[in-house]
Write a protein that holds these residues in place. Structure first.
Motif, mmCIF file in Angstrom:
data_model
loop_
_atom_site.group_PDB
_atom_site.id
_atom_site.type_symbol
_atom_site.label_atom_id
_atom_site.label_comp_id
_atom_site.label_asym_id
_atom_site.label_seq_id
_atom_site.Cartn_x
_atom_site.Cartn_y
_atom_site.Cartn_z
ATOM 1 N N ALA A 460 -69.555 3.438 -13.085
ATOM 2 C CA ALA A 460 -69.309 4.226 -14.296
ATOM 3 C C ALA A 460 -68.346 5.371 -14.030
ATOM 4 C CB ALA A 460 -70.632 4.778 -14.805
ATOM 5 N N ILE A 464 -64.779 5.994 -15.940
ATOM 6 C CA ILE A 464 -64.520 7.201 -16.752
ATOM 7 C C ILE A 464 -63.382 8.005 -16.139
ATOM 8 C CG2 ILE A 464 -65.503 9.331 -17.674
ATOM 9 C CD1 ILE A 464 -68.257 7.952 -17.520
ATOM 10 N N GLU A 739 -67.216 15.180 -23.794
ATOM 11 C CA GLU A 739 -67.384 13.911 -23.072
ATOM 12 C C GLU A 739 -68.456 14.031 -21.987
ATOM 13 O OE1 GLU A 739 -64.716 14.909 -24.366
ATOM 14 O OE2 GLU A 739 -63.100 13.458 -24.377
ATOM 15 N N ILE A 742 -71.708 13.756 -23.630
ATOM 16 C CA ILE A 742 -72.029 12.360 -23.987
ATOM 17 C C ILE A 742 -72.577 11.641 -22.761
ATOM 18 C CG2 ILE A 742 -71.091 10.137 -24.768
ATOM 19 C CD1 ILE A 742 -68.918 11.770 -26.263
ATOM 20 N N ILE A 743 -71.905 11.855 -21.640
ATOM 21 C CA ILE A 743 -72.343 11.161 -20.418
ATOM 22 C C ILE A 743 -73.769 11.587 -20.066
ATOM 23 C CG2 ILE A 743 -71.869 10.881 -17.929
ATOM 24 C CD1 ILE A 743 -68.861 11.337 -18.767
ATOM 25 N N ARG A 744 -74.023 12.886 -20.253
ATOM 26 C CA ARG A 744 -75.379 13.360 -19.982
ATOM 27 C C ARG A 744 -76.383 12.672 -20.926
ATOM 28 N NH1 ARG A 744 -77.728 14.897 -16.284
ATOM 29 N NH2 ARG A 744 -78.857 16.715 -17.040
ATOM 30 N N TYR A 745 -76.011 12.545 -22.207
ATOM 31 C CA TYR A 745 -76.893 11.873 -23.172
ATOM 32 C C TYR A 745 -77.126 10.415 -22.779
ATOM 33 C CZ TYR A 745 -77.749 15.288 -26.879
ATOM 34 O OH TYR A 745 -78.232 16.339 -27.601
ATOM 35 N N LEU A 746 -76.071 9.797 -22.219
ATOM 36 C CA LEU A 746 -76.190 8.379 -21.849
ATOM 37 C C LEU A 746 -76.968 8.200 -20.551
ATOM 38 C CD1 LEU A 746 -72.615 7.034 -22.656
ATOM 39 C CD2 LEU A 746 -74.681 6.831 -24.040
ATOM 40 N N GLY A 747 -77.348 9.310 -19.948
ATOM 41 C CA GLY A 747 -78.133 9.212 -18.725
ATOM 42 C C GLY A 747 -77.326 9.417 -17.460
ATOM 43 N N GLY A 748 -76.125 9.942 -17.626
ATOM 44 C CA GLY A 748 -75.299 10.250 -16.447
ATOM 45 C C GLY A 748 -75.843 11.501 -15.781
ATOM 46 N N SER A 749 -75.937 11.478 -14.441
ATOM 47 C CA SER A 749 -76.499 12.640 -13.743
ATOM 48 C C SER A 749 -75.392 13.637 -13.423
ATOM 49 C CB SER A 749 -77.171 12.187 -12.450
ATOM 50 O OG SER A 749 -76.185 11.653 -11.588
ATOM 51 N N TRP A 750 -75.796 14.848 -13.058
ATOM 52 C CA TRP A 750 -74.802 15.846 -12.658
ATOM 53 C C TRP A 750 -74.043 15.386 -11.422
ATOM 54 C CZ3 TRP A 750 -73.344 18.616 -16.316
ATOM 55 C CH2 TRP A 750 -74.227 19.203 -17.234
ATOM 56 N N GLN A 752 -73.225 12.394 -10.773
ATOM 57 C CA GLN A 752 -72.178 11.444 -11.197
ATOM 58 C C GLN A 752 -70.988 12.183 -11.806
ATOM 59 O OE1 GLN A 752 -74.970 8.965 -13.390
ATOM 60 N NE2 GLN A 752 -74.309 7.190 -12.192
ATOM 61 N N PRO A 832 -75.302 20.201 -22.982
ATOM 62 C CA PRO A 832 -74.878 19.037 -23.768
ATOM 63 C C PRO A 832 -75.298 19.118 -25.232
ATOM 64 C CG PRO A 832 -75.880 18.350 -21.722
ATOM 65 C CD PRO A 832 -76.131 19.805 -21.844
ATOM 66 N N MET A 833 -76.467 19.720 -25.480
ATOM 67 C CA MET A 833 -76.962 19.759 -26.864
ATOM 68 C C MET A 833 -76.052 20.590 -27.761
ATOM 69 S SD MET A 833 -81.023 20.018 -26.418
ATOM 70 C CE MET A 833 -80.964 21.421 -25.357
ATOM 71 N N MET B 50 -83.528 15.430 -23.525
ATOM 72 C CA MET B 50 -82.423 16.359 -23.342
ATOM 73 C C MET B 50 -82.942 17.781 -23.193
ATOM 74 S SD MET B 50 -79.646 14.747 -23.151
ATOM 75 C CE MET B 50 -78.551 16.142 -23.091
ATOM 76 N N THR B 74 -82.967 12.557 -16.480
ATOM 77 C CA THR B 74 -81.703 11.808 -16.496
ATOM 78 C C THR B 74 -81.987 10.316 -16.391
ATOM 79 O OG1 THR B 74 -80.563 13.663 -15.469
ATOM 80 C CG2 THR B 74 -79.469 11.536 -15.317
ATOM 81 N N ARG B 77 -83.522 8.944 -19.599
ATOM 82 C CA ARG B 77 -82.521 8.697 -20.649
ATOM 83 C C ARG B 77 -81.710 7.448 -20.333
ATOM 84 N NH1 ARG B 77 -81.476 14.147 -20.057
ATOM 85 N NH2 ARG B 77 -79.539 13.749 -18.947
ATOM 86 N N ARG B 78 -81.348 7.362 -19.057
ATOM 87 C CA ARG B 78 -80.473 6.271 -18.636
ATOM 88 C C ARG B 78 -81.122 4.900 -18.872
ATOM 89 N NH1 ARG B 78 -78.730 6.586 -12.502
ATOM 90 N NH2 ARG B 78 -77.899 8.581 -13.168
ATOM 91 N N LEU B 105 -73.293 0.487 -16.452
ATOM 92 C CA LEU B 105 -72.634 0.991 -15.246
ATOM 93 C C LEU B 105 -73.403 2.176 -14.665
ATOM 94 C CD1 LEU B 105 -68.900 0.834 -16.419
ATOM 95 C CD2 LEU B 105 -69.987 -0.656 -14.743
ATOM 96 N N LEU B 106 -73.916 3.027 -15.579
ATOM 97 C CA LEU B 106 -74.690 4.177 -15.093
ATOM 98 C C LEU B 106 -75.968 3.718 -14.412
ATOM 99 C CD1 LEU B 106 -74.176 6.622 -18.095
ATOM 100 C CD2 LEU B 106 -73.336 6.971 -15.773
#
Lengths: 839, 214
Positions: A460, A464, A739, A742-750, A752, A832-833, B50, B74, B77-78, B105-106
């Protein structure tokens, strides 16, 4: 005219909000300006020191009578000159070396009665006139010198003068602003007696008109000439011209990187505030208002950067002065630069340059801002997509510029139409600009090639990162060029230094062939101009271990109106005693006929080649010599002529020596010989006696010290390139808050997100270093083959320092990689919020 | 599956959520309606991991996520959440395909066939290589729907999913969300201030001043 309130609301507030980014740009500008102004101050002070030296103690005199070979002359002529012009002042001067504090001073013997106004005491008790005249060793020093070295009236200082050590008693402190800072004054009669120079003068300063000077010229013997001080000054200035332009040019490149940084910052403001600009335009703000607003932002950063640059420049000036002083003293003649403070004029120049640079840097983004329509949406990539259509013309223009750069450099190599390598400098700038223009295309190719493998490896974050870079190709190209220019500068300088060192080492092998070298300890330059006492030469020769002595004499001669160094050596002795295994095979055939060898610098500068005939002014009149060979000389930057010393006897009437090269008999222990010699000379003479190995080491040490300033420039380059990458990535974080959210919302970690930023930094680093390597090698060829050739005429064989370069490149890469860490920290602070629910 | 027990949330001195209790089962479709500032989005953010409540518990499959550390949230959520936003929130510099693939991918998965299948299911076959700015609003929201479902999460959280679309496109998108959620047995929590969207939900919950009015 836009109101201050609008500037405050629209620009100052933004600067406050983007503190860190602004600070980075300020630091970038400050480093570039600081380096530039520091180098300028050092060169200016060197020139001022020359001027002060030539103007001498009597600042208002405009002519100078001096020996054409730069040696002291018989004082009889003074009486004849005095008959023609009463305003003439005899001077006998010599450089003294204060070994305790490792500083040189200029000791001037003057007619203190005639020049009484020069010797005004600093305070009532500062001067003991009786002591000054009665005591042979009495000197007067300037207040500046007294303060600098904490020397006071009544002190006795030890000083190396000619080839002996003397005690000098401070009889008084002078309060004169016109005297050179390092000036020491003696009564000329005392000088002649104390230093055993009775009957000699170094020069006669005159206040005369053209007619009088012609009259004086008529009565002068062939070994003397009368010159206008302005001409002498011009001649002397030319010595540092090359040195000055080279340093100035390198610091100009640092400014160029500063421009990239500032450009980036203003550009980011524009991109980020597109909607606001659209609203502003909708409210009736004209294009001019928008342009002015962003130019003001650039100017504010430029102003603050320049002010900080002046402070940085003060530090840079101090170290540059030391470097310039050392280099000129070694290569030409001893100078002492005591003034290194930035003047008001320097500060104003720095400020003007900084503002100009900031105007240039903010012009394009400001123009872009003015093009934003009132109904501009937040559509991504507006500017990038506009530039996309320019990519082909950019590549074409870039390649044309690179080609033009190479062509003009070749023209300079071939024809050298100017005194300094102007075309080659232009060529390098063209090349840098050319690479800048092709960098977006280059980066897009790199991204295209690496996208898939990076996606597979980094999943990912890879996708990105590559997507972001592709979408912001021009922005990343700016960061890439910061790294590329810095790497190019480092690679070019390292290659130059390494090649030089390598060539110097082989030159040392060819030329330092004797066993022991002797020169007066007072002489701190490569060439000495004050002769050794006859007794020293006889004593050396009398040692049974000595096989032969090559008596070497240097003079200053005039060639095509410029002063060059002439060296006279004993070719027969060299030929006879150069030991097997040591390459002393130079000057072949020089002992036959009226022949000379000339340095490559003279050959390049005047188009002279083997077989050409040059006319040299001697006390016997003009004498023609055939050029036997050209050679590389690393000892001076002003041109060097070498000939057999039999011509010194024949045409200059001299048989003395300023330096000795001693050849010992087979099997003699050099160390013991030197010890014995020192013992025999001790207490009477102050000489520098070195064996072959020590001299070689000393030459290399001098070389390293001479280039110390370039190491400082390299360090600053790495720093600036780090700031460049940091600036871009930070800008990306600021601009990409949504962006990242968004990545944080999608479950992307810090982690990443950090990986994304470090990956961006890594790609910029690698791509920048690769481009910088190509650019650096191109520039190093121009440095070595054109700029060096025209400026110094040094023979430098191109040699690539693979190991050093690998280490430096690795350091640079890790540095750029680390530039991704700080923005990652900033990214972590994003809520992110706020950026998602904001809508 | 999801159980909110006496959840309170403060932002400074403002008491945003006041003792929320809520049960959501697998396959549920709940709409939470309320006016602006009523606490809808805060509630969604808490369920989505969140944010953390200041008081109370949020149990997901028996585990209290309010005590989770940042890394655990995290991961939560993922793996277990799919978000759909009002303004789509697609990543602008990557293609449709890559946007949909992003949650996989995540999770260190690629599954390109699955991505293609979902793109096809939301009716965007042939647009895989397009960038978000090349799509209409409706198409972008289709991408967002595919992205929310691709990694097979247990819960879909939709915050005003049709708020920036015209009514016709809005209906199409809502039909799509409902159809896909039913097919895959997801729990959907839809936050909206449009009361008519409650028709899609099995349960409608109103929220007013941080209090649920069931």
């Amino acid at each position: 005219m836009i109101s201050l309130k609008l500037i405050r609301l629209f620009i100052l507030k933004n600067i406050r909000n983007e503190k860190f980014l602004t600070v980075l740009s300020i630091v970038g500008v400050a480093l570039g300006i600081g380096l530039f102004i520091g180098v300028k101050v050092a060169s200016d002070r060197a020139l001022a020191s020359f001027e002060s030296d030539i103007r001498g103690l009597s600042q208002n005199t405009d002519y100078e009578v001096l020996d054409i070979s730069g040696i002291d002359f018989n004082e009889h002529i003074y009486r004849d000159i005095l008959d023609i012009e009463g305003n003439s002042y005899p001077i006998l001067r010599v450089n003294g070396y204060l070994s305790a504090i490792q500083e040189s001073i200029s000791i001037n013997g003057i007619d203190t009665v005639k020049a009484a106004r020069l010797v005004q005491p600093a305070g009532r008790k500062a001067y003991d006139i009786e002591d000054f005249y009665k005591n042979l060793s009495s000197i007067l020093i300037t207040k500046g010198l007294s303060d600098k070295y904490s020397i006071k009236k009544g002190d006795i200082i030890e000083c190396l003068v000619y080839d002996k050590k003397y005690s000098l008693k401070i009889a008084g402190i002078l309060d004169s602003k016109t005297l050179p800072a390092d000036a020491v004054i003696m009564d000329i009669g005392n000088f002649q007696e104390y230093f055993n120079r009775t009957g000699y003068l170094s020069r006669i300063d005159l206040t005369a008109d053209e007619k009088t000077s012609r009259e004086i010229r008529r009565i002068l013997p062939p070994n003397l000439s009368i010159e206008r001080k302005e001409e002498l000054l011009k001649n002397r200035e030319s010595v540092v011209t090359s040195f000055r332009y080279n340093l100035q040019f390198i610091s100009l490149i640092a400014i160029l990187v500063g421009i990239f940084l500032l450009y980036n910052t203003v550009f980011i403001s524009v991109v980020k505030r597109r909607t606001e600009i659209g609203v502003l335009r909708g409210l009736g703000a004209g294009q001019k208002t928008v342009v002015t607003l962003f130019l003001v932002q650039g100017l504010i950063v430029g102003f603050v950067g320049s002010m900080l640059g002046i402070a940085v420049g003060q530090i840079a000036a101090y170290f540059s002065v030391l470097a310039v002083e050392r280099t000129i003293s070694t290569m030409y003649s001893t100078i002492s630069i005591s003034e290194y403070l930035i003047t008001k004029g320097d500060a104003l120049s720095a400020l003007a340059l900084g503002l100009l640079v900031s105007l240039i840097a903010s012009a394009i983004p400001s123009y872009e801002a003015s093009k934003i329509r009132p109904n501009e949406s937040l559509k991504e990539g507006t500017f990038e997509s506009k530039y996309k259509s320019c990519r082909k013309p950019f590549v074409f223009a870039g390649l044309s510029l690179i080609l033009s750069g190479v062509v003009v450099s070749c023209l300079d190599y071939r024809y050298a139409p100017f005194d300094f390598p102007f075309l080659a400098y232009m060529g390098i700038l063209f090349i840098i600009l050319g690479f800048t223009l092709i960098s977006p295309f280059y980066l897009s190719v790199i991204l295209r090639i690496a996208r898939k493998p990076a996606g597979r490896i980094f999943k990912a974050t890879g996708r990105i990162t590559f997507g972001d870079m592709k979408g912001n190709i021009y922005r990343f190209s700016v960061a890439l060029m910061s790294v590329a220019i810095s790497s190019a500068l480092i690679i070019a300088l390292l290659t130059l230094i390494f090649s030089f060192r390598h060539s110097l080492a082989s030159w040392i092998n060819r030329n330092i062939a004797a066993d022991v070298y002797i020169k007066p300890a007072s002489c701190t330059s490569n060439f000495c101009f004050y002769p050794l006492s006859d007794e020293v030469i006889s004593l050396v020769k009398s040692f049974p271990e000595v096989a032969g002595v090559d008596k070497f004499r240097t003079l200053h001669l005039e060639l095509f109106g410029r002063k060059v160094v002439a060296g006279f050596g004993d070719i027969a002795v060299q030929r006879e005693f150069t030991r097997a295994g040591r390459n002393g095979e130079r000057n072949r055939g020089l002992e036959y006929g009226k022949q000379v060898s000339i340095s490559n610098y003279l050959s390049t500068k005047y188009g002279l080649k083997k077989g050409d005939v040059i006319a040299l002014q001697t006390p016997e009149g003009k004498e023609k010599f055939t050029i036997n060979d050209t050679f590389s000389s690393y000892s001076t930057t002003s041109g060097f002529i070498y000939m057999d010393r039999k011509w010194l006897r024949e045409y200059w009437g001299l048989d003395d020596a300023t330096q000795l090269a001693v050849y010992l008999k087979e099997g003699v222990d050099t160390g013991r010989f030197i010890q014995g010699l020192k013992q025999a000379l001790s207490g009477k003479y102050a000489l520098e006696i070195m064996n072959n190995n020590n001299l070689r080491k000393k030459v290399i040490t001098i070389f390293n010290k001479t280039f110390s300033i370039t190491y400082a420039i390299e360090l600053i380059s790495i720093l600036v390139s780090l700031i460049g990458v940091l600036n871009t990535l930070l800008a990306l974080v600021i601009e990409r808050k949504r962006e990242i959210s968004i990545i944080r919302y999608l479950g992307g970690s810090w982690d990443q997100i950090k990986q994304m930023l470090v990956l961006s930094a890594g790609i910029v680093g690698i791509a920048g270093i690769v481009l910088g390597t190509v650019m650096g090698f191109l520039i190093s060829v121009i440095f070595i083959q054109v700029i060096n050739k025209i400026s110094f005429g040094w023979e430098i064989h191109f040699k690539i320092p693979f190991l050093y370069l690998s280490i430096v490149v690795l350091v640079l890469f890790l540095t750029t990689l680390s530039a991704g860490l700080l923005p990652a920290k900033v990214a972590r602070k994003i809520d992110p919020m706020r950026f998602i629910s904001f809508e | 599956m999801i159980k909110l027990i006496d959840v309170h949330k403060y932002y400074g001195d403002t008491h945003v959520l006041k003792g929320i209790n809520l049960d959501v089962e697998k396959g549920d479709f709940i709409s939470i309606t309320g006016s602006s500032g009523s606490g809808k989005s805060t509630l969604l953010n808490l369920i989505g991991g969140m944010d953390r409540p200041d008081r109370g518990s949020i149990l997901v499959a028996g585990e209290d996520i309010s005590s989770y550390k940042d890394e655990q949230l995290t991961l939560y959520r993922r793996e277990r959440i799919g978000f759909i936003f009002q303004f789509f929130n697609l990543l602008p510099n990557i293609t449709v395909f890559e946007n949909v693939q992003m949650p996989l991918l995540l999770n260190s998965l690629e599954e390109e066939d699955r991505v293609s299948e979902y793109i096809k299911r939301v009716g965007l076959a042939g647009k895989e290589a397009s960038y978000p700015y090349q799509l209409s609003g409706g198409e972008q929201q289709r991408v967002a729907v595919a992205r929310a479902l691709i990694h097979d999460p247990e819960i879909i959280l939709a915050d005003e999913p049709i708020g920036s679309l015209d009514s016709r496109t809005g209906i199409i998108i809502m039909d799509l969300i409902k159809q896909l959620a039913e097919e895959t047995h997801k729990a959907v929590i839809l936050v909206t201030h449009e009361h008519y969207l409650s028709n899609y939900a099995k349960r409608e919950i109103k929220i007013k001043d941080g209090v649920l009015l069931q």
